[in-house]
Design a protein around this motif. Structure first.
Motif, PDB file in Angstrom:
ATOM      1  N   GLY A 147       3.127   0.244   5.897  1.00 16.84           N
ATOM      2  CA  GLY A 147       3.332  -0.048   4.479  1.00 16.84           C
ATOM      3  C   GLY A 147       3.601  -1.530   4.319  1.00 16.84           C
ATOM      4  O   GLY A 147       2.952  -2.364   4.958  1.00 16.84           O
ATOM      5  N   PRO A 148       4.591  -1.919   3.503  1.00 12.92           N
ATOM      6  CA  PRO A 148       4.878  -3.348   3.344  1.00 12.92           C
ATOM      7  C   PRO A 148       5.325  -4.007   4.644  1.00 12.92           C
ATOM      8  O   PRO A 148       5.132  -5.207   4.835  1.00 12.92           O
ATOM      9  N   ASP A 153       2.515  -5.600   6.462  1.00 15.57           N
ATOM     10  CA  ASP A 153       2.170  -6.933   5.957  1.00 15.57           C
ATOM     11  C   ASP A 153       3.169  -7.977   6.449  1.00 15.57           C
ATOM     12  O   ASP A 153       2.788  -9.063   6.902  1.00 15.57           O
ATOM     13  N   THR A 154       4.473  -7.652   6.346  1.00 17.39           N
ATOM     14  CA  THR A 154       5.478  -8.654   6.701  1.00 17.39           C
ATOM     15  C   THR A 154       5.518  -8.915   8.203  1.00 17.39           C
ATOM     16  O   THR A 154       5.968  -9.977   8.632  1.00 17.39           O
ATOM     17  N   ALA A 155       5.045  -7.977   9.015  1.00 17.63           N
ATOM     18  CA  ALA A 155       4.997  -8.226  10.457  1.00 17.63           C
ATOM     19  C   ALA A 155       4.067  -9.398  10.763  1.00 17.63           C
ATOM     20  O   ALA A 155       4.407 -10.286  11.556  1.00 17.63           O
ATOM     21  N   PHE A 156       2.881  -9.413  10.141  1.00 19.49           N
ATOM     22  CA  PHE A 156       1.997 -10.570  10.298  1.00 19.49           C
ATOM     23  C   PHE A 156       2.722 -11.838   9.866  1.00 19.49           C
ATOM     24  O   PHE A 156       2.661 -12.881  10.539  1.00 19.49           O
ATOM     25  N   PHE A 193       1.620  -5.125  -5.704  1.00 15.86           N
ATOM     26  CA  PHE A 193       1.220  -3.823  -5.183  1.00 15.86           C
ATOM     27  C   PHE A 193       2.424  -3.010  -4.722  1.00 15.86           C
ATOM     28  O   PHE A 193       2.631  -1.882  -5.168  1.00 15.86           O
ATOM     29  N   TRP A 194       3.228  -3.578  -3.840  1.00 16.07           N
ATOM     30  CA  TRP A 194       4.352  -2.804  -3.300  1.00 16.07           C
ATOM     31  C   TRP A 194       5.496  -2.682  -4.295  1.00 16.07           C
ATOM     32  O   TRP A 194       6.129  -1.622  -4.384  1.00 16.07           O
ATOM     33  N   THR A 202      -0.563   8.737   2.144  1.00 13.93           N
ATOM     34  CA  THR A 202      -0.600   7.656   3.133  1.00 13.93           C
ATOM     35  C   THR A 202       0.287   6.511   2.652  1.00 13.93           C
ATOM     36  O   THR A 202       0.709   6.487   1.488  1.00 13.93           O
ATOM     37  N   PRO A 203       0.556   5.517   3.498  1.00 13.51           N
ATOM     38  CA  PRO A 203       1.365   4.381   3.043  1.00 13.51           C
ATOM     39  C   PRO A 203       0.798   3.666   1.827  1.00 13.51           C
ATOM     40  O   PRO A 203       1.564   3.101   1.033  1.00 13.51           O
TER      41      PRO A 203
END
Length: 728
Positions: free
Chosen positions: A371-372, A375-378, A413-414, A692-693
């Protein structure tokens, strides 16, 4: 064949407002930079004068001086605005334990009571709300004293009230780390003793330790620190290996505050006892990354490995961990121990991420807890790499641009301002996340996600990007278009008969579309769809967290049990021929489709798999065989689509067309029958398999075989082809 890049990824949770440092040099094998990259000089980026800096990472996080949204920013609220709204929600409640967040699904959540299941909640709250206090104090806000009083009331109650022999609020591991980040931030701004009394600081010093992560098993027991003159065995970690990074962060931030740490020892490595806790934990963590994979990635399956194939859950966190390690190291002022080895692991994480970058800010699309956070891992890995000096100047521009896109995606989006209580949404309107991040943790998830963006923004501000615009979309697209058609990243390579299995990620780029095929053994999660050897791609194919069904794999029924080909990968080969990427591998056994199934229950069934990726099309062919099975078996394969069920129509007995969807057509061969059904509903309620996420799946095209036998050296070949539109 294109040249292959080994890669990895990482994650960092911290705050940069308390740090000033010089970026260290690093080494990597990226063709865009020299082998010994010098400290990075911030590249020149041009702000958009028509937006007053609003189209920048800082503009999304802080906005105008009063944290309101700047003109034409295109977001409903700034991140600081979200954090202030959460603070106000808590502040206006007569009893903070009764604060309610309503996500509009008919089940409002008391998000600050003692039963949320969020064992990090006091730390998340202390850290999240600290951003508001620091901002108010720096601006001389006349309401500061009132908010400070609320902060003190809540933090004191959460950390000192007891119920019998136990504290009312658990605050373990990550919660302890979050709290220590807040304390160090307050100290850096000269506010520590203004916010916390001496008595409260004494309580925090005794409670914010890493002792709960060592010693007893993971039954929930809170361990006590050892008595003076004794030590903790560093090998007694009672949770997943990545928690060495959490304990390292705790030890380093305690040391930065001038607080002593529990002593550590090791029954297998006397070197540990010669170090302070901070450095001993980093030493142990480095050894884990070095030893538990052949590619420098963290194996997240377990902290106890009995066989080779136990050592193979590689997912978001496997690549994120080294980013966390880097971030902690910089945050606590331990740069001297950011070794070339650690920087090389960080560079591998970067090399795993770069082929997956996109102009929409989307991160991981496979594995758990995305999920979000996918994105934040990148975002966190790229930020750690920027600070450690392992990015080229062009990569700095690309990284900043992606992070801006991820922040914009979070806001548009999130984050959902239309919910009764505006919030990040991972739980309603067709979305679903894993049990670990269940809806009762909604308040804490808002705090931790917003903190990630705030601390990352603080780092990029220090790197010279404050108010700067990202790359022009055309320039970013040109950079992305130049990436290889595919990238193969090894986690574990087969080496001998005792270690014959493969673990790897194959990333395929088809125009703007990013497709990931993750081959990970994941013994504790391989029964769940996000860990299947299935191609995953945004708005096209997505797994359902913590649940399983026959998503694009040959799911076998045999003797009343269900089996799936989700481990024991061998003979992995990737080639590019005439613009097609062809991936082939063998699966030596099928596993029973149950979480933590025993290896004794494995089925002696083999499958040779070939996946072919062409422009706008992917095909999978599975050839099943067995030398020992005597009874009949049957196979099912499902394709579940985001397409509206009402706009989905069969185009024959074995294929289906989709409208208003990324998928356009799906068809199979080798099966005996197929059926189209509404996947979003089950028994009059939302089908849990469909959430799904990123949103709800609506239609399912399930194809099955009649029972058949594999005797006398026979085999059975099944295939599917999925056609899809270009990503916009």
């Amino acid at each position: 064949m294109l040249s292959l890049r080994k890669t990895s990824l990482a994650f960092a949770l911290s705050t940069a407002t308390a740090l000033l440092f010089s970026a260290c040099g690093g080494t990597h094998d990226d063709s865009n930079g020299s082998p010994n990259t010098p400290p990075v000089t911030p590249p020149v980026t041009t702000p958009d004068p028509s937006k007053g800096g609003a189209i920048s990472l800082h503009g999304i996080v802080y906005g105008a001086p009063d944290t309101s949204v700047q003109a034409d920013a295109g977001i409903p609220i700034t991140m600081m605005g979200q954090m202030r709204a959460l603070f106000d929600l808590i502040k206006k409640a007569p009893d903070f334990t009764q604060v309610v967040m309503d996500l509009g699904d008919g089940n409002p959540v008391h998000v600050l009571d003692t039963n949320t299941g969020d064992k990090f909640l006091p730390g998340k709250l202390a850290l999240g709300l600290s951003w508001i206090l620091i901002d108010m104090k720096s601006k001389g806000d006349p309401a500061y004293a009132d908010y400070l009083a609320t902060y003190q009331k809540i933090t004191t109650a959460m950390m000192t009230q007891t119920n019998g022999a136990n504290y009312m609020y658990a605050n373990t591991s990550w919660g302890e780390y979050y709290y220590l980040v807040a304390l160090n931030n307050f100290k850096a701004h000269g506010m520590l003793n203004e916010v916390f009394s001496d008595a409260m600081l004494a309580t925090l010093q005794s409670r914010l330790t890493f002792c709960d992560m060592f010693g007893a098993d993971a039954s929930g027991k809170t361990n006590t620190c050892p008595a003076a003159g004794t030590s903790i065995d560093v090998a007694s970690l009672n949770t997943a290996q990545n928690y060495y990074a959490v304990s390292y962060g705790i030890a380093g931030l305690r040391q930065k505050l001038g607080w002593s740490n529990p002593a550590l020892s090791s029954t297998s490595d006397a070197t540990v006892a010669t170090m302070g806790a901070r450095d001993a934990l980093l030493y142990t963590l480095t050894r884990h990354i070095r030893n538990d994979s052949s590619g420098g990635f963290s194996d997240e399956a377990s902290n106890t490995h009995t066989t080779y194939y136990d050592q193979a859950r590689f997912d978001r966190y496997s690549t994120l961990l080294i980013g966390e390690v880097t971030e902690r190291t910089l945050e606590m002022g331990n740069e001297a121990n950011l070794t070339p080895e650690l920087k090389s692991y960080l560079r591998k994480s970067v090399d795993l991420i770069l082929p997956q970058l996109n102009a929409d800010g989307q991160g991981f699309n496979y594995g758990r807890s995305i999920g979000p956070y996918g994105d934040t891992a990148f975002m966190e890995v790229l930020t750690a790499a920027a600070n450690a000096g392992v990015l080229t100047q062009q990569e700095m521009q690309v990284a900043y641009s992606f992070i801006y896109k991820a922040a914009y995606r979070y806001e548009t989006f999130w984050y959902d301002p239309t919910l009764p209580t505006p919030s990040v949404n991972m739980w309603v309107k067709g979305r679903g996340t894993d049990t670990y991040r269940g809806k009762p943790r909604v308040m804490g998830e808002n705090f931790s996600l917003l903190h990630q963006f705030m601390y990352v923004n603080a780092w990029w501000d220090k790197l010279g990007f404050n108010g700067k615009a990202p790359m022009a979309d055309a320039d970013l697209k040109a950079w992305l278009d130049a990436k290889p058609h595919y990238t193969l990243t090894w986690y574990n390579q087969p080496t001998d008969t005792a270690h014959p299995y493969s673990a790897a990620l194959i990333t395929v780029r088809d125009g703007k579309r990013v497709i990931n095929l993750n081959l990970s053994q994941a013994p504790d999660y391989n029964s769940f769809t996000p860990y299947y050897p299935t191609p995953f791609s945004d708005k096209l194919i997505y797994g359902t967290t913590d649940l399983s069904y026959a998503l694009l794999i040959p799911q076998v029924s045999y003797n009343g049990k269900t089996y799936i080909p989700v481990t024991y990968y061998k003979n992995l080969n990737v080639q590019e021929n005439n613009g097609q990427v062809v991936v082939s591998f063998d699966t030596a056994k099928f596993r029973q489709a149950a979480k933590n199934a025993t290896y004794a229950s494995d089925l002696d069934l083999q499958v040779h798999t070939v996946l072919t990726f062409s422009h706008g099309e992917m095909t999978r062919t599975d050839t099943l065989s067995s030398a020992t099975l005597t009874g009949n078996l049957s196979v099912e394969t499902d394709f579940t689509s985001f397409a509206d069920f009402q706009n989905t129509s069969p185009s024959g007995a074995f294929s289906v067309n989709y409208a208003n969807s990324a998928a356009t057509n799906y068809g199979t061969t080798g099966f005996d029958s197929c059926a189209l059904s509404d996947f979003s509903m089950a028994a009059g309620a939302t089908n849990p398999l469909s959430t799904t996420p990123i949103g709800q799946l609506h239609s399912n095209f399930a194809c099955t075989t009649n029972p058949f036998a594999l005797t006398g050296g026979g085999n059975r070949t099944l295939s599917w082809t999925l056609k899809y539109a270009d990503a916009s």
